[in-house]
Design a protein around this motif. Sequence first.
Motif, PDB file in Angstrom:
ATOM      1  N   PHE A 131       0.833  -1.203   0.000  1.00 39.32           N
ATOM      2  CA  PHE A 131       0.000   0.000   0.000  1.00 39.32           C
ATOM      3  C   PHE A 131       0.868   1.253   0.000  1.00 39.32           C
ATOM      4  O   PHE A 131       0.625   2.191  -0.775  1.00 39.32           O
ATOM      5  CB  PHE A 131      -0.933   0.008   1.214  1.00 39.32           C
ATOM      6  N   VAL A 132       1.878   1.299   0.878  1.00 37.45           N
ATOM      7  CA  VAL A 132       2.742   2.475   0.953  1.00 37.45           C
ATOM      8  C   VAL A 132       3.442   2.709  -0.379  1.00 37.45           C
ATOM      9  O   VAL A 132       3.531   3.857  -0.863  1.00 37.45           O
ATOM     10  CB  VAL A 132       3.768   2.314   2.091  1.00 37.45           C
ATOM     11  N   ALA A 133       3.941   1.659  -0.989  1.00 42.11           N
ATOM     12  CA  ALA A 133       4.652   1.800  -2.263  1.00 42.11           C
ATOM     13  C   ALA A 133       3.733   2.316  -3.351  1.00 42.11           C
ATOM     14  O   ALA A 133       4.109   3.210  -4.128  1.00 42.11           O
ATOM     15  CB  ALA A 133       5.259   0.462  -2.668  1.00 42.11           C
ATOM     16  N   LYS A 134       2.522   1.786  -3.431  1.00 49.33           N
ATOM     17  CA  LYS A 134       1.593   2.232  -4.459  1.00 49.33           C
ATOM     18  C   LYS A 134       1.138   3.664  -4.220  1.00 49.33           C
ATOM     19  O   LYS A 134       1.020   4.456  -5.174  1.00 49.33           O
ATOM     20  CB  LYS A 134       0.383   1.288  -4.512  1.00 49.33           C
ATOM     21  N   ALA A 135       0.881   4.030  -2.963  1.00 46.53           N
ATOM     22  CA  ALA A 135       0.452   5.397  -2.663  1.00 46.53           C
ATOM     23  C   ALA A 135       1.563   6.397  -2.988  1.00 46.53           C
ATOM     24  O   ALA A 135       1.311   7.445  -3.592  1.00 46.53           O
ATOM     25  CB  ALA A 135       0.047   5.511  -1.197  1.00 46.53           C
ATOM     26  N   LEU A 136       2.795   6.081  -2.592  1.00 49.36           N
ATOM     27  CA  LEU A 136       3.911   6.980  -2.880  1.00 49.36           C
ATOM     28  C   LEU A 136       4.190   7.060  -4.376  1.00 49.36           C
ATOM     29  O   LEU A 136       4.504   8.138  -4.901  1.00 49.36           O
ATOM     30  CB  LEU A 136       5.160   6.512  -2.135  1.00 49.36           C
ATOM     31  N   ALA A 137       4.093   5.956  -5.073  1.00 51.60           N
ATOM     32  CA  ALA A 137       4.359   5.956  -6.517  1.00 51.60           C
ATOM     33  C   ALA A 137       3.330   6.800  -7.257  1.00 51.60           C
ATOM     34  O   ALA A 137       3.683   7.605  -8.134  1.00 51.60           O
ATOM     35  CB  ALA A 137       4.364   4.528  -7.048  1.00 51.60           C
ATOM     36  N   SER A 138       2.059   6.631  -6.926  1.00 50.52           N
ATOM     37  CA  SER A 138       1.026   7.439  -7.593  1.00 50.52           C
ATOM     38  C   SER A 138       1.187   8.912  -7.246  1.00 50.52           C
ATOM     39  O   SER A 138       1.017   9.783  -8.112  1.00 50.52           O
ATOM     40  CB  SER A 138      -0.367   6.944  -7.196  1.00 50.52           C
ATOM     41  N   GLY A 139       1.543   9.213  -5.989  1.00 52.08           N
ATOM     42  CA  GLY A 139       1.779  10.606  -5.614  1.00 52.08           C
ATOM     43  C   GLY A 139       2.954  11.209  -6.360  1.00 52.08           C
ATOM     44  O   GLY A 139       2.911  12.375  -6.775  1.00 52.08           O
ATOM     45  N   THR A 140       4.000  10.424  -6.561  1.00 51.93           N
ATOM     46  CA  THR A 140       5.173  10.909  -7.290  1.00 51.93           C
ATOM     47  C   THR A 140       4.818  11.260  -8.731  1.00 51.93           C
ATOM     48  O   THR A 140       5.201  12.325  -9.247  1.00 51.93           O
ATOM     49  CB  THR A 140       6.284   9.857  -7.271  1.00 51.93           C
ATOM     50  N   VAL A 141       4.079  10.380  -9.382  1.00 52.89           N
ATOM     51  CA  VAL A 141       3.707  10.634 -10.776  1.00 52.89           C
ATOM     52  C   VAL A 141       2.788  11.855 -10.870  1.00 52.89           C
ATOM     53  O   VAL A 141       2.925  12.687 -11.782  1.00 52.89           O
ATOM     54  CB  VAL A 141       3.027   9.394 -11.380  1.00 52.89           C
ATOM     55  N   ILE A 142       1.870  11.997  -9.921  1.00 56.62           N
ATOM     56  CA  ILE A 142       0.970  13.156  -9.933  1.00 56.62           C
ATOM     57  C   ILE A 142       1.753  14.453  -9.740  1.00 56.62           C
ATOM     58  O   ILE A 142       1.496  15.457 -10.413  1.00 56.62           O
ATOM     59  CB  ILE A 142      -0.116  12.992  -8.854  1.00 56.62           C
ATOM     60  N   VAL A 143       2.735  14.450  -8.847  1.00 57.73           N
ATOM     61  CA  VAL A 143       3.568  15.639  -8.650  1.00 57.73           C
ATOM     62  C   VAL A 143       4.346  15.965  -9.928  1.00 57.73           C
ATOM     63  O   VAL A 143       4.494  17.140 -10.304  1.00 57.73           O
ATOM     64  CB  VAL A 143       4.527  15.438  -7.460  1.00 57.73           C
ATOM     65  N   LEU A 144       4.830  14.947 -10.626  1.00 61.99           N
ATOM     66  CA  LEU A 144       5.517  15.184 -11.902  1.00 61.99           C
ATOM     67  C   LEU A 144       4.578  15.811 -12.925  1.00 61.99           C
ATOM     68  O   LEU A 144       4.973  16.704 -13.690  1.00 61.99           O
ATOM     69  CB  LEU A 144       6.074  13.873 -12.447  1.00 61.99           C
ATOM     70  N   LEU A 145       3.335  15.369 -12.951  1.00 61.10           N
ATOM     71  CA  LEU A 145       2.363  15.936 -13.879  1.00 61.10           C
ATOM     72  C   LEU A 145       2.071  17.397 -13.542  1.00 61.10           C
ATOM     73  O   LEU A 145       2.007  18.251 -14.439  1.00 61.10           O
ATOM     74  CB  LEU A 145       1.073  15.113 -13.848  1.00 61.10           C
ATOM     75  N   VAL A 146       1.890  17.682 -12.255  1.00 56.74           N
ATOM     76  CA  VAL A 146       1.625  19.068 -11.839  1.00 56.74           C
ATOM     77  C   VAL A 146       2.829  19.957 -12.140  1.00 56.74           C
ATOM     78  O   VAL A 146       2.682  21.090 -12.628  1.00 56.74           O
ATOM     79  CB  VAL A 146       1.272  19.110 -10.342  1.00 56.74           C
ATOM     80  N   ALA A 147       4.020  19.454 -11.860  1.00 57.05           N
ATOM     81  CA  ALA A 147       5.224  20.228 -12.163  1.00 57.05           C
ATOM     82  C   ALA A 147       5.330  20.523 -13.649  1.00 57.05           C
ATOM     83  O   ALA A 147       5.745  21.627 -14.054  1.00 57.05           O
ATOM     84  CB  ALA A 147       6.460  19.468 -11.679  1.00 57.05           C
ATOM     85  N   GLY A 148       4.953  19.565 -14.483  1.00 51.63           N
ATOM     86  CA  GLY A 148       4.988  19.794 -15.924  1.00 51.63           C
ATOM     87  C   GLY A 148       4.030  20.884 -16.348  1.00 51.63           C
ATOM     88  O   GLY A 148       4.372  21.748 -17.173  1.00 51.63           O
ATOM     89  N   LEU A 149       2.809  20.874 -15.786  1.00 49.85           N
ATOM     90  CA  LEU A 149       1.845  21.920 -16.108  1.00 49.85           C
ATOM     91  C   LEU A 149       2.373  23.296 -15.736  1.00 49.85           C
ATOM     92  O   LEU A 149       2.277  24.257 -16.511  1.00 49.85           O
ATOM     93  CB  LEU A 149       0.522  21.646 -15.378  1.00 49.85           C
TER      94      LEU A 149
END
Length: 461
Positions: A131-149
Amino acid sequence: MSATVSEEIEFDAEDEAPTEERVPVTRAYRFEVVKLLAQWRVRLLLLACWTLPGLFVAAVAQQGTLPSDTLFGRWMHATGWAGPLVVLGFSGSWALPLLTSVVAGDVFAVEDRLGTWRHLLVAVRSTRRIFVAKALASGTVIVLLVAGLALSGTVGGLVAVGNRPLVGVDGHQLAPSDAAGAVLLAWVCALAPTLALAALGLLGSVVLGRSPMGLLVPALAAVAMQLAQMLPLPVALRLTLPGYAFVTWNGLFTAPAQADELLISVVVSLAWAAVATASAYLLFKRRDFTGGSDDGLGRRALALGALPLAALLALTFAAVALATPSTGSGITQDKVQQQVATVFAHLYRLQTDELHRPAVTEAQLQTSAACERGDGQSTEDPSGAGNDWHCVVTWHLPGAAAPGTALYQLTVAPNGRLEADGDGPKDVNGYFLVRTQTGDAPNPLWQFDGNVELLPTPTKG
């Protein structure tokens, strides 16, 4: 035999046998990040977020018309710092909810669709670390998307228009360095409601399994909160909805900054993110992965996941209502008049500079505004949102025998955003352009935005 398999799959890190190699969270996290980045739709989203906003801002800078209905849209020809703020306004309404749906709303459901839970549990041997790995991984990708915007919109604006001063929501000018800091902080604050939506995505993905409804949870929640923000809600209830943090960043662009609503909405969003993530984790621990037909937790678990969020909504509403007592809309006649007068004074000085007239200070202008709703015949104090506000602005110029006046038709949204449309005289706010010594330039007094602070403001002595 089945009992032995069940025990082997379900035991956590604390029950591991000494002879088994411990799989660290970092390794599981890297594995989940690689899995997410290997998906074609995630790669496509990353490419779009890191390129399309910049191309959009650069394209608008070359057009004759501007998205003036969007906050800061009317300034996209004047400064490159308006571009990322227009992108932020659009992203908060549409892009970010959809991004969180695709990433966080599918991070657990994909294992249900592929039937890979048993293999993953045998490899990692801990539901907690999964659970921790999946939550952190999805959060990381979302932060990358926001940073790109954010980065793409900023680069596109600066390249196409330039690093120029930005006109704030209340009409005052921000130097390029101040504008850069405020834009960065606005995007950072927008991460809070984004994480709240991502947490709702995790909860939906855990509970609903392979059902497509899990993907829709963040998007549907965002739409519901947007619709709620359009209603005449009490201020305290408006602030307890996490989506409101997509609006309150506007307060960073006033002088002084309207920080109270922003801080409250960010804290509320982070609380929603924490509670939704904790609920998803507890429900994830309840799942029985030994059954081949297991798929989510069912409708009863959905209700169990919603109860903590309902309790959080009630508690935060009570806390905000007690801390900042306000049962009305927060939009009063005095606040509207003060905001209109403030913005007009700032922009009048900007127009004076454009026309190369003698400089004048705001103290000399002594700007005031008289605003009414409808026909102005009501005996009660006008208040609340609506498109039937109209104002008469009065100001004084040194040496002038009579004060100047200008008319404005106002639309005040329930969230406090104010849009003023000039209605004469024509030499002040009657035309979109003003003629300067270097050619035609946008008239800052033709139309302008403002932001009414909904929370009670301290009375100046």
